[in-house]
Write an enzyme that holds these catalytic residues in place. Structure first.
Site, PDB file in Angstrom:
ATOM      1  N   LYS A 114       0.830  -1.207   0.000  1.00 40.56           N
ATOM      2  CA  LYS A 114       0.000   0.000   0.000  1.00 40.56           C
ATOM      3  C   LYS A 114       0.865   1.258   0.000  1.00 40.56           C
ATOM      4  CE  LYS A 114      -3.903  -1.811   2.748  1.00 40.56           C
ATOM      5  NZ  LYS A 114      -4.616  -1.644   4.044  1.00 40.56           N
ATOM      6  N   ALA A 139      -0.919   1.350   6.820  1.00 39.10           N
ATOM      7  CA  ALA A 139      -1.116   0.344   7.862  1.00 39.10           C
ATOM      8  C   ALA A 139      -2.099  -0.705   7.371  1.00 39.10           C
ATOM      9  CB  ALA A 139      -1.618   0.984   9.154  1.00 39.10           C
ATOM     10  N   ASP A 140      -2.010  -1.874   7.950  1.00 43.07           N
ATOM     11  CA  ASP A 140      -2.972  -2.924   7.668  1.00 43.07           C
ATOM     12  C   ASP A 140      -3.176  -3.732   8.947  1.00 43.07           C
ATOM     13  OD1 ASP A 140      -4.597  -4.248   5.520  1.00 43.07           O
ATOM     14  OD2 ASP A 140      -3.449  -5.996   6.178  1.00 43.07           O
ATOM     15  N   THR A 141      -4.422  -4.124   9.197  1.00 46.86           N
ATOM     16  CA  THR A 141      -4.763  -4.848  10.419  1.00 46.86           C
ATOM     17  C   THR A 141      -5.509  -6.125  10.071  1.00 46.86           C
ATOM     18  OG1 THR A 141      -4.945  -2.786  11.693  1.00 46.86           O
ATOM     19  CG2 THR A 141      -6.020  -4.738  12.617  1.00 46.86           C
ATOM     20  N   ALA A 178       0.322  -3.989  10.945  1.00 42.85           N
ATOM     21  CA  ALA A 178       1.601  -3.605  10.332  1.00 42.85           C
ATOM     22  C   ALA A 178       1.541  -2.123   9.985  1.00 42.85           C
ATOM     23  CB  ALA A 178       1.860  -4.429   9.075  1.00 42.85           C
TER      24      ALA A 178
END
Length: 284
Positions: A114, A139-141, A178
């Site tokens: 991303k 960010a990624d969750t 992240a």
């Protein structure tokens, strides 16, 4: 005819210090500002004020992009004083293999993808009147069930119901977020930017006494429909949670302390040699 008598008058004597007493009382109760040296002292401005630290001072007024459309991430990042965030989510499909990568690598590579996608897009569409970004944060969750299943956003109301009931029945699960911070290098050394990453883990314990009726009522609120795992810890979803072990804002979607540390490394550590660029003299 008798002469008219003069009208009687009464005089009330005001103590000399009455005005001073009234003013002092008004100041004490906040109705009037205090006087200093004969001049009115202006009230102090109210906080909170932006953090006065080098990295945020260096970024203030520059172009900062959040590669996410999450209002929660925007709110968390804005709390650092970065209030003029430019929101630019990546349009690249999130189609990495969960099975091949596992939760840690999956969430890390997704967030990195991303960030790089948004940064490259800004460079390709840059205009003379618009400066290149000084910082890009992504960010990624994901939620990982007790048995290792990676959960993202629910695909339907039925999927949402089944997801929350599974998390309740399994009692515990983990949240991985992240975060990636990218800043252009001032010396333009390959690849032209510094990129720093982290993955934070939080253990979440659901209340196994939560009823099906409460879960069904929560799903109908739609609060958790756009969230990994199907619940929002910062809202009504907290009714489902017994406790957490780790960072609270990591579950919300952006661990603030870890994010600030990444930003400092990406922006200020410009003297570090990027991975793979070591020369023979650098290898001991």
């Amino acid at each position: 005819m008798s002469e008219k008598q003069p009208l009687s008058t009464s005089t009330t004597t005001i103590p000399a210090n009455t005005a001073q007493v009234s003013e002092a009382a008004a100041i004490e109760h906040g109705a009037l500002p205090a006087r200093t040296g004969g001049a009115t002292k202006q009230p102090l401005p109210r906080g909170p004020f932006p953090l006065d630290i080098p990295v945020l001072n260096q970024l203030r007024g520059k172009r900062i992009i959040l590669a996410s459309k999450s209002p929660r991430r925007k709110q968390i990042l804005s709390s650092l004083g970065l209030t003029n965030l430019e929101i630019m989510p990546s349009n690249k499909p999130e189609n990495l293999s969960k099975e091949d990568l596992g939760p840690f690598e999956y969430v890390l590579q997704t967030a990195t993808q991303k960030c790089l996608d948004v940064y490259q897009t800004t460079l390709e569409h840059s205009l003379v009147s618009i400066p290149d970004p000084a910082l890009v944060v992504s960010a990624d969750t994901v939620i990982v069930s007790h048995h290792g299943r990676i959960l993202e956003k629910p695909r339907s109301e039925l999927d949402h119901l089944n997801m929350l009931k599974m998390l309740r029945d399994q009692k515990t699960h983990k949240c991985y977020t992240a975060v990636v911070a990218l800043a252009p290098r001032e010396d333009a050394r390959y690849p032209g930017y510094n990129i720093e990453t982290t993955v934070q883990e939080t253990k979440v314990v659901f209340d196994d006494l939560v009823s099906d009726e409460l879960i069904e009522a929560y799903v109908k609120t739609r609060e958790g429909a756009d969230k990994a795992g199907g619940y929002g810890l910062q809202g009504m979803g907290s009714l489902l949670v017994e406790k957490i072990e780790g960072s609270w804002d990591n579950v919300v979607g952006l661990p603030l302390r870890a994010t600030l540390a990444l930003i400092e490394k990406a922006v200020l550590n410009q003297d570090d040699i990027p991975l793979g660029e070591e020369t023979e003299d650098d290898i001991i």
